[in-house]
Design a protein around this motif. Structure first.
Motif, short mmCIF file in Angstrom:
data_model
loop_
_atom_site.label_atom_id
_atom_site.label_comp_id
_atom_site.label_asym_id
_atom_site.label_seq_id
_atom_site.Cartn_x
_atom_site.Cartn_y
_atom_site.Cartn_z
N VAL A 1 -5.31 60.34 55.10
CA VAL A 1 -4.38 61.13 55.91
C VAL A 1 -5.15 61.91 56.98
N GLY A 2 -6.35 62.36 56.60
CA GLY A 2 -7.19 63.05 57.57
C GLY A 2 -7.57 62.15 58.73
N LEU A 3 -7.80 60.86 58.45
CA LEU A 3 -8.13 59.91 59.52
C LEU A 3 -6.93 59.67 60.43
N ILE A 4 -5.74 59.56 59.83
CA ILE A 4 -4.53 59.33 60.64
C ILE A 4 -4.27 60.54 61.54
N TYR A 5 -4.42 61.74 60.96
CA TYR A 5 -4.24 62.97 61.73
C TYR A 5 -5.22 63.01 62.90
N ALA A 6 -6.46 62.62 62.64
CA ALA A 6 -7.47 62.59 63.70
C ALA A 6 -7.09 61.59 64.79
N ALA A 7 -6.52 60.47 64.39
CA ALA A 7 -6.11 59.45 65.37
C ALA A 7 -5.02 59.99 66.30
N PHE A 8 -4.08 60.77 65.75
CA PHE A 8 -3.04 61.35 66.59
C PHE A 8 -3.64 62.35 67.58
N TYR A 9 -4.63 63.11 67.15
CA TYR A 9 -5.27 64.06 68.07
C TYR A 9 -6.11 63.34 69.13
N LEU A 10 -6.63 62.20 68.77
CA LEU A 10 -7.35 61.40 69.77
C LEU A 10 -6.38 60.95 70.86
N ALA A 11 -5.17 60.57 70.45
CA ALA A 11 -4.14 60.20 71.43
C ALA A 11 -3.76 61.39 72.30
N LEU A 12 -3.66 62.58 71.70
CA LEU A 12 -3.36 63.78 72.47
C LEU A 12 -4.47 64.08 73.47
N ALA A 13 -5.71 63.82 73.07
CA ALA A 13 -6.84 64.04 73.98
C ALA A 13 -6.76 63.07 75.17
N LEU A 14 -6.41 61.83 74.90
CA LEU A 14 -6.35 60.83 75.96
C LEU A 14 -5.26 61.14 76.99
N PHE A 15 -4.15 61.70 76.52
CA PHE A 15 -3.02 61.96 77.42
C PHE A 15 -2.75 63.46 77.59
N SER A 16 -3.81 64.24 77.52
CA SER A 16 -3.66 65.70 77.60
C SER A 16 -3.36 66.19 79.02
N ALA A 17 -3.76 65.45 80.04
CA ALA A 17 -3.62 65.92 81.42
C ALA A 17 -2.17 66.26 81.79
N PRO A 18 -1.21 65.36 81.61
CA PRO A 18 0.16 65.73 81.97
C PRO A 18 0.74 66.82 81.08
N LEU A 19 0.31 66.87 79.82
CA LEU A 19 0.80 67.91 78.91
C LEU A 19 0.34 69.29 79.39
N VAL A 20 -0.92 69.39 79.75
CA VAL A 20 -1.46 70.67 80.24
C VAL A 20 -0.82 71.04 81.56
N GLN A 21 -0.69 70.07 82.47
CA GLN A 21 -0.07 70.33 83.77
C GLN A 21 1.36 70.82 83.61
N PHE A 22 2.04 70.30 82.61
CA PHE A 22 3.42 70.73 82.34
C PHE A 22 3.46 72.22 82.04
N PHE A 23 2.55 72.69 81.19
CA PHE A 23 2.55 74.11 80.83
C PHE A 23 2.02 74.98 81.97
N LEU A 24 1.11 74.43 82.78
CA LEU A 24 0.62 75.18 83.93
C LEU A 24 1.71 75.39 84.97
N THR A 25 2.66 74.46 85.02
CA THR A 25 3.74 74.55 86.00
C THR A 25 4.86 75.48 85.55
N MET A 26 4.92 75.75 84.27
CA MET A 26 6.00 76.60 83.74
C MET A 26 5.91 78.02 84.29
N PRO A 27 7.07 78.69 84.45
CA PRO A 27 7.05 80.10 84.86
C PRO A 27 6.26 80.95 83.86
N LYS A 28 5.60 81.99 84.36
CA LYS A 28 4.78 82.84 83.50
C LYS A 28 5.61 83.50 82.40
#
Length: 389
Positions: free
Chosen positions: A290-317
């Motif tokens: 389960v630890g390996l599967i969890y790590a795999a999901f975070y690897l996917a989040l790392a790969l596609f983190s750019a639009p996720l971060v940009q989304f929060f940067l664009t949000m009103p303060k």
């Protein structure tokens, strides 16, 4: 072959844990990096580096120790950084991250120091954490003046979800808040340059004031509020983890990724409980997968983190402040409870709490350090007079 594959519950448990860990507090991480003067690309780099550390270090430790080692970023550490409010420049902050990671590695390398760290009064450490978190929770209600609709909706969702689905409360709050923001058309300028996350290194700069202001407090809150509870979760699940390799592994991961903005990779607590239970995998000897599967999901989040971060940067303060305040209500409650458990240490805890929450900065050193100093001084005075009597 198929019988050796993890059951469906392992995948769903890991996915839920990853979504809660990332979605519940990513707004706080973004706010913390912005407070330190990080540019948009550097904020994205920090989130990418944190996700990579969680994925690679977590998978390595799970595979090596044959137990579900679930990692996360330091949420209380992010709150501490966000409270700095630009007092430390980004390269100096990177140096403080490296210093905090070095202290964690030292605990892993020297067992005697680990035993000494375990004796740090939980009341004082929790009081410092409570003092760091309080201003963010207060800001949540101040946001009522600028965006009452959003805050009321988030509070209603949070209160109801805590009663019915406590584990998913933050995720439901995030989904509800994002829906409100999108429906109102508040996301102006959201146009990510790339779908893939990237790493932008910064040469660390070291300064004693910066290390004292955020490095040492970052190390302490991560140890007391993340790593020690994470060890308890593993023991509760029936494992007997040795603290040294876990502290050293997370410390090394943070140190290697700190130049890219990673402030703290550490053991998870709440999300770890999801992945270490019998619901995640009925066979304790195979639950490490389960630890390996969890790590795999975070690897996917790392790969596609750019639009996720940009989304929060664009949000009103105001939206970010509301999300952050909601996310820290439960940690604040736990910190306040822990700081008051030991009656004989309450004076020291209250002094620590008040000094930290005040936000005072003396000699260029932040309030978290002075809060710890006040608390330890009070405990030392108590010990001296106790011996004389």
């Amino acid at each position: 072959m198929l019988s050796r594959l993890p059951p469906l519950a392992s995948w769903t448990s890991a996915l839920i844990a990853a979504l809660i860990g990332f979605g519940g507090t990513v707004a706080l991480v973004v706010q913390a990096m912005q407070a330190l003067g990080a540019e948009a690309g550097q904020v994205g780099s920090a989130v990418t580096a944190l996700c990579l550390g969680i994925a690679v270090a977590g998978a390595t430790l799970s595979l090596w120790m044959r137990m579900p080692v679930v990692l996360a970023w330091s949420t209380p550490g992010a709150a501490l950084l966000a409270a700095s409010d630009g007092a430390v420049a980004w390269p100096l902050a990177i140096g403080a991250f490296v210093a905090a990671a070095a202290l964690m590695c030292l605990l892993g390398l020297v067992p005697a120091l680990g035993r000494l760290a375990a004796r740090i009064p939980a009341s004082v450490a929790s009081a410092m954490l409570a003092g760091v978190l309080l201003p963010f929770c207060l800001q949540l209600f101040r946001t009522l003046q600028t965006d009452p609709l959003l805050v009321v909706i988030l509070l209603l969702v949070f209160v109801i979800a805590r009663q019915r689905f406590p584990l998913y409360a933050l995720l439901l709050v995030l989904v509800s808040g994002v829906a409100v923001v999108l429906l109102r058309g508040d996301m102006v300028g959201f146009a990510p340059d790339t779908l893939l996350g990237g790493l932008k290194p910064v040469t660390p700069a070291f300064d004693l004031k910066a290390v004292a202001s955020i490095g040492v407090p970052l190390f302490l809150v991560t140890l007391v509020s993340q790593n020690l509870p994470g060890l308890v979760v593993l023991r509760t699940a029936g494992y007997e983890p040795k603290p040294q390799p876990l502290l050293l592994g997370t410390g090394l991961a943070t140190m290697l990724l700190a130049p890219f903005g990673a402030h703290g990779v550490n053991l998870a607590a709440i999300t770890a409980a999801i992945c270490t239970s019998t619901d995640a995998h009925p066979d304790q000897r195979r639950r490490w997968t389960v630890g390996l599967i969890y790590a795999a999901f975070y690897l996917a989040l790392a790969l596609f983190s750019a639009p996720l971060v940009q989304f929060f940067l664009t949000m009103p303060k105001a939206s970010i402040a509301a999300f952050t305040g909601i996310a820290l209500i439960v940690p604040l409650s736990g910190a306040v409870e822990n700081m008051l458990i030991e009656k004989s240490e309450r004076d020291a805890a209250i002094l620590t709490f008040a000094a930290t929450a005040s936000g005072v900065s003396l000699l260029g050193i932040g309030s978290a350090f002075w809060g710890l100093l006040a608390g330890f001084a009070a405990l030392a005075a108590k010990a001296v007079f106790a011996r004389r009597n």
